[in-house]
Write a protein that holds these residues in place. Structure first.
Motif, short mmCIF file in Angstrom:
data_model
loop_
_atom_site.label_atom_id
_atom_site.label_comp_id
_atom_site.label_asym_id
_atom_site.label_seq_id
_atom_site.Cartn_x
_atom_site.Cartn_y
_atom_site.Cartn_z
N ARG A 279 81.17 18.31 38.02
CA ARG A 279 80.65 18.68 36.70
C ARG A 279 79.91 20.02 36.75
N CYS A 311 78.75 7.08 37.43
CA CYS A 311 77.81 6.70 36.38
C CYS A 311 78.04 5.30 35.84
N GLU A 315 72.34 3.33 39.13
CA GLU A 315 71.80 4.69 39.01
C GLU A 315 72.02 5.25 37.59
N SER A 316 72.96 4.67 36.87
CA SER A 316 73.39 5.28 35.61
C SER A 316 72.35 5.15 34.50
N CYS A 319 71.08 8.62 34.00
CA CYS A 319 72.05 9.71 33.79
C CYS A 319 71.41 10.94 33.14
N CYS A 322 69.39 12.89 35.62
CA CYS A 322 70.32 13.33 36.66
C CYS A 322 71.16 14.51 36.14
N LEU A 323 71.66 14.35 34.92
CA LEU A 323 72.52 15.40 34.37
C LEU A 323 71.75 16.67 34.08
N ARG A 326 71.37 18.53 37.15
CA ARG A 326 72.65 19.11 37.55
C ARG A 326 72.96 20.37 36.74
FE1 FES Z 1 75.16 9.59 35.63
FE2 FES Z 1 74.11 11.25 37.60
S1 FES Z 1 74.11 9.04 37.45
S2 FES Z 1 74.89 11.71 35.64
#
Ligand code: FES
Ligand code: 5AD
Ligand code: SF4
Length: 346
Positions: A279, A311, A315-316, A319, A322-323, A326
């Protein structure tokens, strides 16, 4: 410089032969990426738009040969969210700042036009400042009109492949490329912001098919273009077919950015699934949208379109954070506003 990339950037078009050269070679990749990034920054700056994705049903009456949700897959776990569950996903998303909700699902007959319109109207009433995006497959023009009147603004329907012969190899006989395209033109005429797109590296796909996809998109001029690698799903007739690659997906993303500077281009979950940094690389190659999953964690594994989807575990729940990390690590900025298409330069 007088390269193919430069020409594509300046004219937003190339001949079929030139496109074939770009698509089949890896030697332009870095130049393509840089040009795509420059064009996206000129139009959208460093913004990456977040869309809250709600996967409302894993039931599907269709039998697309590549997809794990196909009706014929007896191993698939099925679920559908209730109206209340969908609304509470929106509530959670709204609190997180999202101003676009995407209701996506298989073609599930339970979700009649009446039920869809009721849910859309309720979201519209509760969140007048939000964009409502539907991604519920092929419907009649009348159905699309009803959803629009109920308050939906956008519709995502990938054309999958623009070549009728290739389309026929990926779908059962009761589905047609022609009807798919009809749906997209209807949606556009009704007034939706329309998203189309295709899989990269789908079974039997040729470079000529990819060029046909680009030509079709030039004709349709969609607001959004979603592409991701085809990924093998073990319970489908294509279980022995190879997945597409991150490399070709990124190359196609950059080409799309140069041909459609205005487009909203998601860096997809499928790209994140075939490569741990997929991503981030997608954003760096021209992508400017990500669609974090807002579905309840308890159902996520059941929306198994392809194998090993990210995801979907514990862990989701995180998100969102996390996103955002990223997005920042890739050099961009997460934006939660409606993020409408910018057809004209600001
Ligand atoms: Fe879904 Fe990283 S766990 S974006
Ligand atoms: N791999 C990657 N993408 C897939 N899709 C369906 N099956 C797969 C697969 N095996 C995509 C299709 C569809 C979208 C919802 O997911 O392009 O439009
Ligand atoms: Fe159903 Fe969409 Fe999967 Fe086709 S791709 S089987 S329409 S969920």
């Amino acid at each position: 410089m007088n390269s193919l990339v430069e020409k594509l950037k300046n004219t937003r078009d190339l001949s079929d032969i030139e496109l074939k050269t770009l698509i089949e070679s890896d030697e332009y990749d870095e130049e393509l990426r840089q040009a795509a990034d420059a064009v996206r920054r000129e139009r959208y700056g460093d913004a990456v738009f977040l869309r809250g994705l709600i996967e409302i049903s894993s039931y599907c009456k269709n039998n697309c040969l590549y997809c794990g949700l196909r009706a014929g897959n007896l191993h698939a776990e099925r679920y559908r969210l209730s109206r209340e569950e969908i609304l509470s996903c929106c509530e959670e998303g709204y609190a997180l700042g999202y101003r676009t909700f995407v209701l996506q699902g298989g073609e599930d007959p339970y979700f009649t036009d009446e039920r869809i319109c009721e849910i859309v109207a309720e979201i519209r009433m509760r969140y007048p400042d939000c964009a409502i995006t539907l991604s519920l497959g092929e419907k009649s023009r009348e159905s699309y009109e009803r959803y629009y009147k109920a308050g939906a603004n956008r519709y995502l329907l990938r054309h999958e492949t623009a070549d009728p012969a290739h389309y026929a190899r990926l779908h059962p006989e009761n589905m047609s490329c022609e009807n798919r395209k009809r749906c997209l033109y209807d949606l556009k005429e009704i007034g939706y912001q329309v998203g189309s797109g295709f899989m990269v590296g789908s079974p039997y796909q040729t470079t000529e098919n990819l060029i046909a996809d680009l030509r079709f998109l030039q004709e349709l001029q969609p607001d959004m273009i979603g592409i991701g690698p085809y990924i093998t799903q073990k319970d489908t007739p294509f279980c022995d077919m190879k997945s597409g690659t991150a490399e070709l997906t990124l190359r196609m993303l950059s080409i799309l950015r140069l041909m459609f500077p205005y487009a909203l281009l998601p860096s997809t979950t499928a790209l994140g699934t075939i490569h741990p940094m997929g991503r981030e690389m997608g954003l760096r190659a021209g992508g400017n949208v990500v669609m974090p999953n807002l579905s309840p964690v308890s159902v996520r594994k059941k929306y198994a379109i392809y194998d090993d989807k990210i995801c979907t575990g514990e862990e989701s729940a995180q998100c969102r954070g996390c996103l955002e990390r990223r997005i920042e690590s890739a050099g961009y900025r997460a934006v939660t506003d409606r993020g409408d298409v910018r057809r004209v330069r600001k």
